[in-house]
Enzyme design. Structure first.
Site, mmCIF file in Angstrom:
data_model
loop_
_atom_site.group_PDB
_atom_site.id
_atom_site.type_symbol
_atom_site.label_atom_id
_atom_site.label_comp_id
_atom_site.label_asym_id
_atom_site.label_seq_id
_atom_site.Cartn_x
_atom_site.Cartn_y
_atom_site.Cartn_z
ATOM 1 C CE LYS A 53 58.578 24.290 43.426
ATOM 2 N NZ LYS A 53 59.761 23.617 43.717
ATOM 3 C CD GLN A 97 62.634 21.191 43.348
ATOM 4 O OE1 GLN A 97 62.107 22.346 43.112
ATOM 5 N NE2 GLN A 97 62.473 20.425 43.704
ATOM 6 C CG ASP A 120 61.774 28.402 46.048
ATOM 7 O OD1 ASP A 120 61.526 28.063 46.465
ATOM 8 O OD2 ASP A 120 63.530 28.315 45.609
HETATM 9 N N1 GUN Z 1 62.874 21.209 47.037
HETATM 10 C C1 GUN Z 1 61.212 20.952 48.333
HETATM 11 N N2 GUN Z 1 60.433 21.865 48.057
HETATM 12 C C2 GUN Z 1 61.516 22.645 47.456
HETATM 13 C C3 GUN Z 1 60.978 24.271 46.816
HETATM 14 O O1 GUN Z 1 59.977 24.898 47.772
HETATM 15 N N3 GUN Z 1 61.990 25.397 46.574
HETATM 16 C C4 GUN Z 1 62.943 24.469 45.819
HETATM 17 N N4 GUN Z 1 63.909 25.536 44.921
HETATM 18 N N5 GUN Z 1 62.878 23.186 46.485
HETATM 19 C C5 GUN Z 1 62.564 22.451 47.048
#
Ligand code: GUN
Length: 304
Positions: A53, A97, A120
Site C-alpha cells: 500500500k 491495518q 477504508d
Molecule cells: N485487513 C485486510 N484487509 C484490510 C483493509 O482493506 N483495510 C485494513 N485497514 N485492514 C485490512
C-alpha cells in the site's frame, strides 16, 4: 463454456494512473494527498500488505506516513495516534491495518477515526451512509474494487441475481449493500450465503454473478457455479506447494480450473481482486484530498 479472465492487475493499473493524474492536479493546487498508515506489531501478512500500500501511494504521488507501534501498545496510546492523524491537516486518509492484536479493541479504534478521513470505509457512519445511498460515503476498498471489475466486464447487473458467499464487515456485508444500490453496476437482487447456509451449492448455483469471500480454499467447486455465471473470487489463501520456490502458492476460494469450465467470466488469484483493493484505497485517499481546500483557498475565504 470456458471463461474469459478478468485482468484485475491491468484494470488496477489503469485506476492507479487515473489517481496519479488527480494527485498531480492536487499538488499543483498546493494539496499533496497524504495517507496515514498504522501497522501494529509484526504480523508477516499485514507487513506485506502495508508495504504494498505505501509503495503504491508513493508511485501515485500520495505521501504515505507509516506508523509502526509495537505489538504491546496499549489501547489509549493507539487511540492517541489516531487522534494525532485526525488533527493533522497533511493527512487526508487514515488506515489502521486489521486485524489488530487480540488485546486491542478494533471497534473502538475504527470508530475513533474521523469519518471524513476514513478511506477504508469501515467507520459505522460511512457504512450507514453508504447503505442509505449517500454517494459521498467512503466505500470499503475491496467490495468497491469488485464492483468496478464487474462494471468493466459490461455484464448487466440490474435485475441480476448476485450471490455473495461471506458476511464479513470488510467484504461480504458492504458488498451486499453496494450491489443493492440504485446505481449503474448495482440494482441487483442480492443473496448473502455464509458458513451456516444449508446446501450452499443450491444457493450459489442461482447466482448469475457469484462473489466468494470466505477465506477457505476450494469452498466453491465447479458444480456449484451456474452455467455462464460471472465469478469473482476474493479469497487469498496460502496452500503448501513443495514445488514452489517459497514452499507455498496462493489460491482463491473457488476451484479455478473447474469453475472456468462453467463461468463466462472469472477472476484469477492472484491478479484479480487483490490489486483492485490497493487501487480503490488510493482513489478514496485522493477523493478525500480533493474535498480539502488548499491553504491558498482557505486564506482567500478568510480575507473575504
Ligand atoms: N485487513 C485486510 N484487509 C484490510 C483493509 O482493506 N483495510 C485494513 N485497514 N485492514 C485490512
Amino acid at each position: 463454456m470456458t471463461a474469459q479472465m478478468i485482468d484485475g492487475k491491468r484494470i488496477a493499473a489503469d485506476i492507479r494512473a487515473e489517481v496519479a493524474e488527480r494527485a498531480r492536479i492536487l499538488s499543483a493546487r498546493g494539496v499533496r494527498p497524504g495517507l496515514g498508515v498504522v501497522l501494529v506489531g509484526d504480523d508477516p501478512a499485514s507487513q506485506v500488505y502495508v508495504r504494498m500500500k505505501t509503495r503504491a501511494c508513493e508511485e501515485a504521488g500520495i505521501h504515505a506516513r507509516d506508523i509502526k507501534p509495537p505489538t504491546d501498545i496499549g489501547q489509549p496510546e493507539l487511540l492517541a495516534i489516531v487522534d494525532e492523524l485526525n488533527a493533522d491537516p497533511a493527512i487526508h486518509g487514515i488506515l489502521v491495518q486489521l486485524p489488530l492484536p487480540g488485546h486491542l479493541d478494533e471497534r473502538e479504534v475504527t470508530e475513533r477515526i474521523d469519518p471524513s478521513k476514513d478511506v477504508d470505509g469501515f467507520h459505522p457512519v460511512n457504512q450507514g451512509r453508504m447503505s442509505q445511498g449517500d454517494p459521498d460515503a467512503f466505500r470499503p476498498a475491496t467490495p468497491a474494487g469488485v464492483q468496478e471489475l464487474i462494471r468493466r466486464t459490461g455484464v448487466e447487473t440490474s435485475g441480476a441475481h448476485v450471490v455473495i458467499v461471506g458476511r464479513s464487515n470488510i467484504v461480504g456485508m458492504p458488498m451486499s449493500q453496494i450491489m443493492l444500490q440504485k446505481e449503474p453496476g448495482a440494482n441487483a437482487t442480492v443473496t448473502v450465503a455464509h458458513s451456516r447456509t444449508a446446501d450452499l451449492g443450491a444457493v450459489t448455483r442461482q447466482g448469475e454473478i457469484l462473489i466468494v469471500a470466505v477465506g477457505r480454499p476450494g469452498i466453491v467447486r465447479g458444480d456449484m457455479v451456474r452455467e455462464g455465471a460471472l465469478v469473482i473470487d476474493v479469497g487469498v489463501n496460502r496452500v503448501d506447494d513443495p514445488s514452489a520456490a517459497r514452499g507455498y502458492r496462493l489460491v482463491g476460494d473457488v476451484d479455478f480450473d473447474e469453475a472456468s469450465e462453467r463461468a463466462s467470466w472469472i477472476t484469477p488469484v492472484p491478479g484479480g481482486v487483490g490489486p483492485m483493493t490497493i487501487a480503490m484505497l488510493l482513489r478514496n485517499t485522493v477523493m478525500s484530498a480533493e474535498r480539502t481546500p488548499s491553504a491558498a483557498e482557505v486564506g482567500a475565504a478568510a480575507s473575504g
